[in-house]
Design a protein around this motif. Sequence first.
Motif, short mmCIF file in Angstrom:
data_model
loop_
_atom_site.label_atom_id
_atom_site.label_comp_id
_atom_site.label_asym_id
_atom_site.label_seq_id
_atom_site.Cartn_x
_atom_site.Cartn_y
_atom_site.Cartn_z
N GLY A 212 -27.84 29.69 -20.89
CA GLY A 212 -27.88 28.65 -19.87
C GLY A 212 -27.38 27.31 -20.39
O GLY A 212 -26.67 26.58 -19.69
N HIS A 213 -27.74 26.99 -21.64
CA HIS A 213 -27.26 25.75 -22.25
C HIS A 213 -25.74 25.77 -22.39
O HIS A 213 -25.06 24.78 -22.10
N VAL B 276 -23.56 27.53 -20.67
CA VAL B 276 -22.95 27.44 -19.34
C VAL B 276 -22.95 25.99 -18.86
O VAL B 276 -21.95 25.49 -18.34
N ARG B 277 -24.05 25.29 -19.07
CA ARG B 277 -24.14 23.88 -18.65
C ARG B 277 -23.13 23.03 -19.40
O ARG B 277 -22.45 22.18 -18.82
N LYS C 253 -19.67 23.68 -17.98
CA LYS C 253 -19.49 23.06 -16.66
C LYS C 253 -19.30 21.56 -16.78
O LYS C 253 -18.63 20.95 -15.95
N GLN C 254 -19.88 20.95 -17.82
CA GLN C 254 -19.70 19.51 -18.04
C GLN C 254 -18.34 19.20 -18.63
O GLN C 254 -17.95 18.04 -18.73
N TRP D 163 -19.86 34.61 -21.04
CA TRP D 163 -20.15 33.20 -20.81
C TRP D 163 -18.89 32.48 -20.34
O TRP D 163 -18.97 31.54 -19.58
N TRP E 61 -18.33 32.00 -16.72
CA TRP E 61 -19.12 30.98 -16.05
C TRP E 61 -18.41 29.64 -16.02
O TRP E 61 -18.80 28.73 -15.31
N SER E 62 -17.39 29.47 -16.82
CA SER E 62 -16.73 28.17 -16.90
C SER E 62 -15.95 27.90 -15.62
O SER E 62 -15.41 28.82 -15.01
#
Length: 132
Positions: A76-77, A79-80, A83-84, A119, A122-123
């Motif tokens: 989750g980290h 992926v976050r 996304k940033q 992962w 997810w980007s």
Amino acid sequence: MPLAKALELAQEYDLDLVEVAATARPPVCKLMDYGKFKYESAMKAREARKNQAHTVIKEMKLRPKIDPHDYDTKKGHVVRFLKQGDKVKITIMFRGREQSGPNSATGCCSGSPRTSRSWASWSPTRSRTAET
């Protein structure tokens, strides 16, 4: 024009005689306020540095015997971060006896649905993928 006349003209207008192209035949010179030129070029360089994009590389460390819940949290980290717009470097650490059999990390990093490659899906864009 001759050098003496160019220097005289520069003194008359209180400017500097600056050689622009030394290799040209005849050499090319320009009348300018050299101090002002240096100051303006420094200001342009400062503005260019201010507007640069700062890329940040975040690192996530994993171990081969990681609990599934811990794995999901770290995922989750990652992926976050992606996304940033940050880049992510994933490091798998081996301690003690884990070093003698690094193939034991295959469940952690490849061959399962929990791979670091998943992962990357997810980007938000293809250019932001996880580095392994």
